[in-house]
Design a protein around this motif. Structure first.
Motif, PDB file in Angstrom:
ATOM      1  N   LEU A 163      -2.149  -7.621  10.213  1.00  0.00           N
ATOM      2  CA  LEU A 163      -3.333  -8.683  10.480  1.00  0.00           C
ATOM      3  C   LEU A 163      -2.522 -10.124   9.945  1.00  0.00           C
ATOM      4  CD1 LEU A 163      -6.092  -6.281  10.000  1.00  0.00           C
ATOM      5  CD2 LEU A 163      -6.460  -8.296  11.631  1.00  0.00           C
ATOM      6  N   GLN A 164      -2.774 -11.294  10.904  1.00  0.00           N
ATOM      7  CA  GLN A 164      -2.383 -12.608  10.571  1.00  0.00           C
ATOM      8  C   GLN A 164      -3.285 -13.531  10.741  1.00  0.00           C
ATOM      9  OE1 GLN A 164       1.468 -11.635  12.968  1.00  0.00           O
ATOM     10  NE2 GLN A 164       2.348 -12.993  11.328  1.00  0.00           N
ATOM     11  N   GLN A 208       0.859  -1.362   0.073  1.00  0.00           N
ATOM     12  CA  GLN A 208      -0.037  -0.072  -0.058  1.00  0.00           C
ATOM     13  C   GLN A 208       0.989   1.133  -0.178  1.00  0.00           C
ATOM     14  OE1 GLN A 208      -3.067  -1.776   3.305  1.00  0.00           O
ATOM     15  NE2 GLN A 208      -3.674   0.258   2.351  1.00  0.00           N
ATOM     16  N   SER A 209       0.367   2.344  -0.793  1.00  0.00           N
ATOM     17  CA  SER A 209       1.036   3.596  -0.678  1.00  0.00           C
ATOM     18  C   SER A 209       0.056   4.640  -0.814  1.00  0.00           C
ATOM     19  CB  SER A 209       2.169   3.629  -2.005  1.00  0.00           C
ATOM     20  OG  SER A 209       1.057   3.491  -3.130  1.00  0.00           O
ATOM     21  N   PRO A 210       0.407   5.758  -0.038  1.00  0.00           N
ATOM     22  CA  PRO A 210       1.687   6.087   0.592  1.00  0.00           C
ATOM     23  C   PRO A 210       1.356   5.301   1.734  1.00  0.00           C
ATOM     24  CG  PRO A 210       0.109   8.038   0.555  1.00  0.00           C
ATOM     25  CD  PRO A 210      -0.470   7.069  -0.219  1.00  0.00           C
ATOM     26  N   ILE A 262      -6.405  -8.753   0.110  1.00  0.00           N
ATOM     27  CA  ILE A 262      -6.903  -9.593  -1.080  1.00  0.00           C
ATOM     28  C   ILE A 262      -7.201 -11.183  -0.710  1.00  0.00           C
ATOM     29  CG2 ILE A 262      -5.860  -7.756  -2.752  1.00  0.00           C
ATOM     30  CD1 ILE A 262      -3.599 -10.243  -3.008  1.00  0.00           C
ATOM     31  N   ASP A 263      -7.970 -11.783  -1.357  1.00  0.00           N
ATOM     32  CA  ASP A 263      -7.934 -13.328  -1.482  1.00  0.00           C
ATOM     33  C   ASP A 263      -7.377 -13.616  -2.742  1.00  0.00           C
ATOM     34  OD1 ASP A 263      -8.659 -15.973  -1.235  1.00  0.00           O
ATOM     35  OD2 ASP A 263     -10.585 -15.373  -0.545  1.00  0.00           O
ATOM     36  N   THR A 307      -5.165 -11.662   2.802  1.00  0.00           N
ATOM     37  CA  THR A 307      -3.741 -11.322   3.198  1.00  0.00           C
ATOM     38  C   THR A 307      -3.863  -9.602   3.170  1.00  0.00           C
ATOM     39  OG1 THR A 307      -2.774 -12.913   1.995  1.00  0.00           O
ATOM     40  CG2 THR A 307      -1.299 -11.051   2.277  1.00  0.00           C
ATOM     41  N   PHE A 308      -3.556  -8.970   4.028  1.00  0.00           N
ATOM     42  CA  PHE A 308      -3.567  -7.472   4.527  1.00  0.00           C
ATOM     43  C   PHE A 308      -2.420  -6.790   3.913  1.00  0.00           C
ATOM     44  CE2 PHE A 308      -7.646  -6.890   6.531  1.00  0.00           C
ATOM     45  CZ  PHE A 308      -7.783  -8.353   6.996  1.00  0.00           C
ATOM     46  N   GLY A 309      -2.400  -5.687   3.644  1.00  0.00           N
ATOM     47  CA  GLY A 309      -1.211  -4.675   3.209  1.00  0.00           C
ATOM     48  C   GLY A 309      -1.046  -4.076   4.788  1.00  0.00           C
ATOM     49  N   ASP A 310       0.014  -3.375   4.626  1.00  0.00           N
ATOM     50  CA  ASP A 310       0.393  -2.636   5.905  1.00  0.00           C
ATOM     51  C   ASP A 310      -0.434  -1.340   6.258  1.00  0.00           C
ATOM     52  OD1 ASP A 310       4.004  -3.408   5.719  1.00  0.00           O
ATOM     53  OD2 ASP A 310       2.250  -4.623   6.494  1.00  0.00           O
ATOM     54  N   GLY A 311      -1.148  -1.088   5.327  1.00  0.00           N
ATOM     55  CA  GLY A 311      -1.996   0.235   5.592  1.00  0.00           C
ATOM     56  C   GLY A 311      -1.314   1.610   5.270  1.00  0.00           C
TER      57      GLY A 311
END
Lengths: 108, 113
Positions: free
Chosen positions: B43-44, A6-8, A89-90, A97-101
Motif C-alpha cells: 500500500l502506497q 513482517q514475518s513469516p 506504523i506511523d 507505512t505498511f509492511g508486506d504482510g
C-alpha cells in the motif's frame, strides 16, 4: 531499508492451531495498526496498538515500543481467518507505512 | 454505524480517459487519505487531506489530483489515465493527529486498458 518488516511471509495452520505474527520496524512508532485483508481484497482494521497489550476476541497484540516490535497472536484459528495480515506504523508523520504482510492459510 | 464508503467498486477505463473515484465517511474525520495497492509494492500513499481544501502530496502523487470540498467527501481524479494506474485504490479516514487510527474503505479496483 524497509521500515516495516513482517514475518513469516506465509504461514499454514490446521484449524484450531494458534498463529503468531511478527512486525519489526526501524523507527519509533507513534501509532501501530494491524489489518486483515480478505482474499477478496477488503481491508479491515483489527487492532490499534502503539504500545502494550490489547485483546479483541481471539486476537492479542503486544507491542514493545522500545524494541520496535509488535506481535499478533491468533488463538484457535479458523478457516475464515485465512487471508493477509498487514502491520502498519506511523512515525509521527500522520502517514501509515505498511509492511508486506503475512499470508495466513488455515486448513480444515 | 461508522464507515468509509467508496464508489465505484469496480471500474474499467481506456487509456486517456478521465477517472473519478469517490470516497465518503460518516465519522466527521478531519483527515482523509488515498492509497493504491499493487502486488509486490504493498500500500502506497497517494494524497492526504487534512480538511476541506487542505491537501498534501503523499509518496506517489504523480498522475493524480484530489478534491475535498466537504469534510465527508474526498475525490481522487486521474486526468488522462495510464495503463500503469491499473490498481486497487483505497480511501481511509482518521481523526486529526499522528496517533489516530485509520479506517479504510472497501477499495476500488481500477483497470485501465
Amino acid at each position: 531499508g524497509q521500515q516495516v518488516q513482517q514475518s513469516p511471509a506465509s504461514l499454514v495452520l490446521q484449524e484450531g492451531e494458534n498463529a503468531e505474527l511478527q512486525c519489526n520496524f526501524s523507527s519509533t512508532a507513534t501509532q501501530l495498526q494491524w489489518f486483515y485483508q480478505s482474499p477478496g481484497g477488503s481491508l479491515v482494521s483489527l487492532l490499534s496498538n502503539p504500545s502494550g497489550t490489547k485483546h479483541t476476541g481471539r486476537l492479542t497484540s503486544t507491542t514493545v515500543t522500545k524494541e520496535r516490535r509488535s506481535s499478533l497472536h491468533i488463538s484457535s484459528s479458523q478457516t475464515t481467518d485465512s487471508g493477509t495480515y498487514l502491520c502498519a506504523i506511523d512515525t509521527n508523520t500522520g502517514k501509515l507505512t505498511f509492511g508486506d504482510g503475512t499470508v495466513l492459510t488455515v486448513k480444515p | 454505524d461508522m464507515k468509509v464508503t467508496q464508489m465505484p467498486r469496480y471500474l474499467i477505463k481506456r487509456m486517456g480517459e478521465n477517472v473519478l473515484l469517490e470516497c465518503g465517511q460518516d465519522m466527521s474525520h478531519e483527515t482523509m487519505y488515498w492509497y493504491r495497492q499493487d502486488p509486490g509494492l504493498g500500500l502506497q500513499l497517494i494524497y492526504i487531506s487534512y480538511d476541506v481544501d487542505s491537501n498534501s502530496e503523499g509518496d506517489i502523487p504523480k498522475g493524480y489530483r484530489v478534491s475535498r470540498k466537504k469534510r465527508e467527501h474526498f475525490s481522487l481524479i486521474l486526468d488522462s489515465a495510464k495503463t500503469n494506474q491499473t490498481s486497487v485504490y483505497f480511501c481511509a479516514s482518521s481523526l486529526r493527529g499522528n496517533y489516530a487510527e485509520q479506517f479504510f474503505g472497501p477499495g476500488t479496483r481500477l483497470t485501465v486498458l
